[in-house]
Design a protein around this motif. Structure first.
Motif, short mmCIF file in Angstrom:
data_model
loop_
_atom_site.label_atom_id
_atom_site.label_comp_id
_atom_site.label_asym_id
_atom_site.label_seq_id
_atom_site.Cartn_x
_atom_site.Cartn_y
_atom_site.Cartn_z
N LYS A 58 31.85 38.26 41.19
CA LYS A 58 32.03 39.68 41.40
C LYS A 58 33.52 39.97 41.52
CE LYS A 58 30.93 43.62 44.10
NZ LYS A 58 30.24 44.28 45.12
N ASN A 59 34.00 40.91 40.73
CA ASN A 59 35.40 41.34 40.83
C ASN A 59 35.54 42.28 42.01
OD1 ASN A 59 36.22 39.89 38.57
ND2 ASN A 59 35.65 41.55 37.21
N LEU A 60 36.45 41.97 42.91
CA LEU A 60 36.71 42.82 44.06
C LEU A 60 37.86 43.75 43.73
CD1 LEU A 60 36.35 40.10 46.84
CD2 LEU A 60 34.62 41.70 46.00
N GLN A 61 37.61 45.03 43.74
CA GLN A 61 38.57 46.02 43.26
C GLN A 61 39.70 46.31 44.24
OE1 GLN A 61 38.47 47.18 40.12
NE2 GLN A 61 36.77 45.77 39.85
N GLY A 62 39.57 45.93 45.51
CA GLY A 62 40.60 46.25 46.49
C GLY A 62 41.51 45.10 46.83
N THR A 63 41.54 44.08 45.98
CA THR A 63 42.40 42.93 46.28
C THR A 63 43.87 43.32 46.17
OG1 THR A 63 42.23 42.23 43.98
CG2 THR A 63 40.74 41.18 45.54
N PRO A 64 44.72 42.69 46.97
CA PRO A 64 46.15 43.03 46.96
C PRO A 64 46.79 42.76 45.61
CG PRO A 64 45.59 41.66 48.84
CD PRO A 64 44.39 41.67 47.95
N ARG A 65 47.71 43.61 45.24
CA ARG A 65 48.47 43.47 44.00
C ARG A 65 49.93 43.30 44.36
NH1 ARG A 65 43.96 42.97 41.73
NH2 ARG A 65 42.82 44.73 40.93
N GLN A 66 50.56 42.32 43.74
CA GLN A 66 51.99 42.12 44.03
C GLN A 66 52.82 43.19 43.34
OE1 GLN A 66 50.40 39.37 42.37
NE2 GLN A 66 51.59 38.95 40.57
N PRO A 67 53.90 43.64 43.99
CA PRO A 67 54.70 44.71 43.42
C PRO A 67 55.51 44.29 42.19
CG PRO A 67 55.61 43.99 45.53
CD PRO A 67 54.33 43.26 45.32
N THR A 68 55.90 43.03 42.10
CA THR A 68 56.62 42.53 40.93
C THR A 68 55.99 41.22 40.50
OG1 THR A 68 58.25 41.23 42.16
CG2 THR A 68 58.77 43.56 41.80
N ASN A 91 37.14 47.60 48.33
CA ASN A 91 37.30 49.04 48.44
C ASN A 91 38.41 49.49 47.49
OD1 ASN A 91 37.64 51.70 49.16
ND2 ASN A 91 37.67 51.31 51.35
N LYS A 92 38.02 49.98 46.33
CA LYS A 92 38.99 50.38 45.31
C LYS A 92 39.87 51.54 45.78
CE LYS A 92 39.31 51.43 40.42
NZ LYS A 92 38.58 51.61 39.18
N LYS A 93 39.30 52.42 46.61
CA LYS A 93 40.05 53.59 47.07
C LYS A 93 41.11 53.22 48.12
CE LYS A 93 36.32 56.80 46.16
NZ LYS A 93 35.36 57.74 46.71
N LYS A 94 40.88 52.13 48.84
CA LYS A 94 41.83 51.71 49.87
C LYS A 94 42.06 50.20 49.75
CE LYS A 94 42.84 51.95 54.75
NZ LYS A 94 42.32 52.17 56.09
N PRO A 95 42.86 49.78 48.78
CA PRO A 95 43.10 48.35 48.60
C PRO A 95 43.91 47.77 49.77
CG PRO A 95 44.47 49.61 47.12
CD PRO A 95 43.58 50.59 47.81
N TYR A 131 52.72 33.39 46.17
CA TYR A 131 52.56 33.71 47.59
C TYR A 131 51.38 34.66 47.80
CZ TYR A 131 57.06 31.49 48.25
OH TYR A 131 58.07 30.59 48.27
N TYR A 132 51.15 35.57 46.89
CA TYR A 132 50.00 36.46 46.99
C TYR A 132 48.70 35.67 46.87
CZ TYR A 132 51.90 41.12 47.45
OH TYR A 132 52.48 42.25 47.94
N VAL A 133 48.65 34.74 45.95
CA VAL A 133 47.45 33.91 45.80
C VAL A 133 47.24 33.07 47.05
CG1 VAL A 133 46.44 31.99 44.51
CG2 VAL A 133 47.53 33.87 43.29
N MET A 134 48.31 32.47 47.56
CA MET A 134 48.18 31.65 48.78
C MET A 134 47.74 32.51 49.96
SD MET A 134 51.09 28.69 48.67
CE MET A 134 52.51 29.76 48.67
N ARG A 135 48.26 33.71 50.10
CA ARG A 135 47.88 34.58 51.20
C ARG A 135 46.42 35.00 51.06
NH1 ARG A 135 49.54 36.32 56.38
NH2 ARG A 135 47.75 37.60 56.90
N PHE A 136 46.01 35.32 49.83
CA PHE A 136 44.62 35.70 49.57
C PHE A 136 43.68 34.55 49.92
CE2 PHE A 136 41.07 36.48 46.50
CZ PHE A 136 40.64 37.67 47.04
#
Length: 88
Positions: A18-28, A57-61, A34-39
């Motif tokens: 299942k794809n989770l739509q509210g996962t964090p996205r890195q800014p660059t 939660n796609k509306k509030k990632p 580090y984002y993968v390790m934190r996740f």
């Protein structure tokens, strides 16, 4: 994978992805590791396994702050340093 490689039938069902739509996205594109390790850290440290609800939660990632990323960097650095000391 082992069962399919050896052509054995497994009694286990295939996983449901299942794809989770509210996962964090890195800014660059330089923080991805580090984002993968934190996740992964968030998932591992979640004893209630509520990460699905947290990240779906796609509306509030979920957003990782610089402090979140620095925490992972520090843990990783301490781990590497310990491994280097153990090998000497």
């Amino acid at each position: 994978m082992y069962n399919s490689h050896t052509r054995k039938q497994s009694s286990h069902k295939s996983p449901i992805w299942k794809n989770l739509q509210g996962t964090p996205r890195q800014p660059t594109n330089v923080e991805c590791g580090y984002y993968v390790m934190r996740f992964m850290r968030d998932i591992i440290h979640d004893p209630a396994l509520a990460f699905k609800k947290k990240f779906d939660n796609k509306k509030k990632p979920v957003l990782y702050t610089q402090e979140h990323i620095d925490e992972v960097r520090l843990e990783w650095g301490e781990f590497v340093n310990k491994q280097l000391q153990n090998n000497n």
